[in-house]
Enzyme design. Structure first.
Site, PDB file in Angstrom:
ATOM      1  N   VAL A  11       0.895  -1.224   0.149  1.00 38.05           N
ATOM      2  CA  VAL A  11      -0.119  -0.016   0.041  1.00 38.05           C
ATOM      3  C   VAL A  11       0.742   1.388   0.064  1.00 38.05           C
ATOM      4  CG1 VAL A  11      -1.670   1.257   1.375  1.00 38.05           C
ATOM      5  CG2 VAL A  11      -1.764  -0.917   1.131  1.00 38.05           C
ATOM      6  N   ASP A  30      10.869   3.011   5.415  1.00 37.43           N
ATOM      7  CA  ASP A  30      10.515   1.553   5.804  1.00 37.43           C
ATOM      8  C   ASP A  30      11.905   1.272   6.854  1.00 37.43           C
ATOM      9  OD1 ASP A  30       8.730  -0.647   4.691  1.00 37.43           O
ATOM     10  OD2 ASP A  30      10.283  -1.291   5.787  1.00 37.43           O
ATOM     11  N   LYS A  35      15.481  -3.499   2.167  1.00 35.17           N
ATOM     12  CA  LYS A  35      14.380  -3.026   1.124  1.00 35.17           C
ATOM     13  C   LYS A  35      14.546  -1.492   0.684  1.00 35.17           C
ATOM     14  CE  LYS A  35       9.826  -3.944   2.053  1.00 35.17           C
ATOM     15  NZ  LYS A  35       8.465  -3.585   2.565  1.00 35.17           N
ATOM     16  N   GLU A 151      -7.703   2.895   2.092  1.00 33.75           N
ATOM     17  CA  GLU A 151      -7.314   2.473   0.680  1.00 33.75           C
ATOM     18  C   GLU A 151      -8.158   1.285   0.143  1.00 33.75           C
ATOM     19  OE1 GLU A 151      -5.736  -0.070  -0.553  1.00 33.75           O
ATOM     20  OE2 GLU A 151      -5.492  -1.339   1.222  1.00 33.75           O
ATOM     21  N   PHE A 152      -8.403   1.250  -1.190  1.00 30.86           N
ATOM     22  CA  PHE A 152      -9.274   0.333  -2.063  1.00 30.86           C
ATOM     23  C   PHE A 152      -8.655  -0.300  -3.075  1.00 30.86           C
ATOM     24  CE2 PHE A 152     -12.110   3.321   0.245  1.00 30.86           C
ATOM     25  CZ  PHE A 152     -12.847   2.545   1.056  1.00 30.86           C
ATOM     26  N   PHE A 249     -17.791  -9.239  -8.798  1.00 34.85           N
ATOM     27  CA  PHE A 249     -17.700 -10.169  -7.529  1.00 34.85           C
ATOM     28  C   PHE A 249     -18.798 -11.340  -7.396  1.00 34.85           C
ATOM     29  CE2 PHE A 249     -14.084  -8.957  -4.899  1.00 34.85           C
ATOM     30  CZ  PHE A 249     -13.642  -8.274  -5.769  1.00 34.85           C
ATOM     31  N   GLY A 253     -16.013 -19.947  -7.824  1.00 37.15           N
ATOM     32  CA  GLY A 253     -14.752 -20.683  -7.904  1.00 37.15           C
ATOM     33  C   GLY A 253     -14.211 -21.453  -6.803  1.00 37.15           C
ATOM     34  N   CYS A 260      -6.053  -9.432   1.793  1.00 40.88           N
ATOM     35  CA  CYS A 260      -6.779  -8.508   2.437  1.00 40.88           C
ATOM     36  C   CYS A 260      -8.173  -9.160   2.788  1.00 40.88           C
ATOM     37  CB  CYS A 260      -7.485  -7.259   1.435  1.00 40.88           C
ATOM     38  SG  CYS A 260      -5.839  -6.420   1.229  1.00 40.88           S
TER      39      CYS A 260
HETATM   40  C1  UDX Z   1      -9.294  -6.557  -2.288  1.00 38.52           C
HETATM   41  C2  UDX Z   1     -10.443  -5.383  -2.533  1.00 38.52           C
HETATM   42  O1  UDX Z   1     -10.810  -5.904  -3.906  1.00 38.52           O
HETATM   43  C3  UDX Z   1      -9.724  -4.108  -2.268  1.00 38.52           C
HETATM   44  O2  UDX Z   1     -10.627  -2.895  -2.486  1.00 38.52           O
HETATM   45  C4  UDX Z   1      -8.760  -3.889  -1.088  1.00 38.52           C
HETATM   46  O3  UDX Z   1      -8.152  -2.544  -1.120  1.00 38.52           O
HETATM   47  C5  UDX Z   1      -7.804  -5.045  -0.786  1.00 38.52           C
HETATM   48  O4  UDX Z   1      -8.737  -6.215  -1.051  1.00 38.52           O
HETATM   49  P1  UDX Z   1      -7.504  -7.914  -3.736  1.00 38.52           P
HETATM   50  O5  UDX Z   1      -7.042  -8.751  -2.389  1.00 38.52           O
HETATM   51  O6  UDX Z   1      -6.341  -7.389  -4.331  1.00 38.52           O
HETATM   52  O7  UDX Z   1      -8.375  -6.700  -3.176  1.00 38.52           O
HETATM   53  O8  UDX Z   1      -8.227  -8.698  -4.601  1.00 38.52           O
HETATM   54  P2  UDX Z   1      -9.627  -8.781  -5.231  1.00 38.52           P
HETATM   55  O9  UDX Z   1      -9.605  -8.558  -6.695  1.00 38.52           O
HETATM   56  O10 UDX Z   1     -10.687  -8.295  -4.595  1.00 38.52           O
HETATM   57  O11 UDX Z   1      -9.852 -10.420  -5.177  1.00 38.52           O
HETATM   58  C6  UDX Z   1      -9.989 -11.042  -4.082  1.00 38.52           C
HETATM   59  C7  UDX Z   1      -9.983 -12.699  -4.174  1.00 38.52           C
HETATM   60  O12 UDX Z   1     -11.429 -12.889  -4.442  1.00 38.52           O
HETATM   61  C8  UDX Z   1      -9.249 -13.431  -5.194  1.00 38.52           C
HETATM   62  O13 UDX Z   1      -8.492 -14.549  -4.820  1.00 38.52           O
HETATM   63  C9  UDX Z   1     -10.198 -13.529  -6.090  1.00 38.52           C
HETATM   64  O14 UDX Z   1      -9.922 -14.761  -7.143  1.00 38.52           O
HETATM   65  C10 UDX Z   1     -11.515 -13.714  -5.639  1.00 38.52           C
HETATM   66  N1  UDX Z   1     -12.538 -13.540  -6.336  1.00 38.52           N
HETATM   67  C11 UDX Z   1     -12.741 -12.129  -6.588  1.00 38.52           C
HETATM   68  C12 UDX Z   1     -13.727 -14.530  -6.488  1.00 38.52           C
HETATM   69  O15 UDX Z   1     -13.435 -15.810  -5.978  1.00 38.52           O
HETATM   70  N2  UDX Z   1     -14.815 -14.289  -7.128  1.00 38.52           N
HETATM   71  C13 UDX Z   1     -15.164 -12.942  -7.601  1.00 38.52           C
HETATM   72  O16 UDX Z   1     -16.027 -12.664  -8.211  1.00 38.52           O
HETATM   73  C14 UDX Z   1     -13.985 -12.034  -7.373  1.00 38.52           C
END
Ligand code: UDX
Length: 433
Positions: A11, A30, A35, A151-152, A249, A253, A260
């Site tokens: 982040v 850091d 690093k 953050e998102f 989303f 699967g 996260c």
């Molecule tokens: C997530 C949040 O989306 C983000 O807003 C936050 O800041 C950090 O956490 P990230 O961990 O990068 O982001 O991954 P993301 O794209 O959200 O996917 C998370 C997991 O869900 C993955 O393992 C992905 O394969 C799974 N997933 C996602 C599904 O199984 N089905 C979906 O429809 C979407």
């Protein structure tokens, strides 16, 4: 503006590089000196599309610097973003000792007014603790504000997410803090949610938990589809076109992973528990998610009978495509479960293999591409939906495999096409298709 990023992990680094690219002077700090030494040479410790170029360009133009001295960074900056890790403890709760440590150091180093912004994902009320800690060690009574700006960012598209966010959440308790953050984010054209600190902290946990629950919901529907012979891809499409639900989303699967969603879900369950609320929906979302991995193993045994001594190829090891991150990766859970069953495992991933080699050592066979993974194998599993797996030559794969069995853990193939090619095929929730 002059900005300090305290904690140059995922982040912190993305945030720092993007703020520099918007024209600010940024010092990324850091306490991992190795690093920082690497970053100073332009070596990026993580794989994130576009990040290396961004860091190199802004470093070259003098807007991005690196240091292991928080004191130096705090003295040079008006705004300090706390981006240190909040790793999970054994009970799921977030460990906030790094946040506390940095808050104390900031208090001891700030020469005049500073705005301290929490960016790490933290439990509600952390802002109060940060302010309290700074007050205790701020012996000269220097003015400061604390703010929350969660953050998102999604891994794999973090820069795009930073530059074009759906919204920017700012939790503040003073006009001065609000104005500084509004000015800082002015170049980004996004809706601003300006609120109190506690609400901002909650928005982050509520959003990630909601996303996790949405995935578990569609996975539960997928399991029903499997029993009745319906197709979850069609069900999800039919649901997602309702604008109140939305189509994102809803991909069924082997479940969600990464650093996260699983971590934030556990942390939110614990936060609620501490506040006296039993967040049952979230516990169920966790249970469904854990079970998705075991259901896949069941599918394999249905198609292969006994697993000991069978050769199984797993395509994809990272927790999702376009990243080498393997933390809480569903694909790795599958590998672990299959090894425990006594199967011989061949793996291939475009980016994550070095990290997996370090973690698993010699227990699995690492392959140079999907075809060599498929050679002499009894079953091919797609565990992470990298684009290159969508384009495989399955006629060739069929010739290479010992038995033509494909388990599509991410529903990337058309079941009819796969069966027409002569494969025994199972997706997740694709029913009789
Ligand atoms: C997530 C949040 O989306 C983000 O807003 C936050 O800041 C950090 O956490 P990230 O961990 O990068 O982001 O991954 P993301 O794209 O959200 O996917 C998370 C997991 O869900 C993955 O393992 C992905 O394969 C799974 N997933 C996602 C599904 O199984 N089905 C979906 O429809 C979407």
């Amino acid at each position: 503006m002059n900005i300090c990023i305290a904690g140059s992990g995922y982040v912190g680094l993305v945030t720092g590089a993007c703020f520099a690219d918007l024209g600010n002077n940024v010092i990324c700090m850091d306490n991992d000196k190795a690093k920082i030494a690497k970053l100073k040479k332009g070596i990026i410790p993580i794989y994130e599309p576009g990040l290396e170029e961004l860091v190199k360009r802004n470093k070259k133009e003098g807007r991005l610097k690196f240091t292991s001295s928080l004191r130096e960074a705090v003295r040079a900056s008006g705004v300090i973003f706390i981006c240190v890790g909040t790793p999970p403890r054994g009970n799921g709760e977030a460990d906030l000792s790094f946040v506390e440590h940095v808050s104390r150091e900031i208090a001891l180093s700030m020469p005049s007014y500073r705005l301290i912004v929490e960016k790490s994902t933290v439990p509600v009320n952390t802002g109060e603790w940060v302010a309290h800690t700074i007050k205790v060690f701020n012996k000269r009574n220097i003015k400061f504000d604390v703010a929350s700006n969660p953050e998102f960012l999604r891994e794999g598209q973090a820069i795009e997410d930073f530059m074009h966010p759906d919204r920017i959440v700012i939790g503040v308790e003073s006009d001065r803090a609000r104005d500084i953050l509004l000015e800082l984010y002015k170049p980004l054209n996004a809706p601003m949610v300006i609120t109190d600190i506690k609400s901002a902290e909650l928005i982050k946990h509520a959003s990630n938990s909601f996303l996790a629950t949405k995935i578990s919901f569609i996975n539960a529907i997928a399991n029903i589809c499997d029993t009745v012979g319906a197709d979850v891809v069609e069900v999800a499409r039919g649901m997602g076109l309702d604008r109140r639900i939305g189509s994102n989303f809803l991909s069924a699967g082997i479940g969600f992973g990464g650093f996260c969603l699983p971590k934030d879900l556990s942390a939110f369950v614990r936060i609620a528990e501490k506040l006296g609320y039993d967040f049952g929906i979230l516990k169920e979302a966790q249970r469904v998610n854990d079970n998705q991995r075991r259901l896949l193993i069941k599918k394999i045994t249905t198609l292969l009978w006994n697993l000991p001594k069978k050769t199984i190829s797993v395509l994809g090891l990272s927790f999702k495509p376009d990243t080498d991150d393997i933390r809480y990766s569903p694909a790795l859970d599958i590998v672990t479960l299959l090894r425990a069953e006594g199967a011989h495992i061949k793996v291939y991933d475009p980016k994550a293999m070095p990290k997996v080699k370090k973690l698993l050592g010699g227990g699995v066979e690492f392959c140079e591409d999907a075809y060599s993974a498929a050679r002499s194998s009894d079953c091919l599993i797609v565990a992470t939906e990298w684009n290159e797996f969508k384009e495989l030559d399955f006629k060739k794969i069929k010739r290479l495999m010992r038995q033509p069995v494909v388990i599509d853990g991410r529903n990337i193939y058309d079941p009819k096409d796969m069966r027409a090619l002569g494969f025994k095929y199972a997706g997740i929730g694709r029913g009789n298709k």
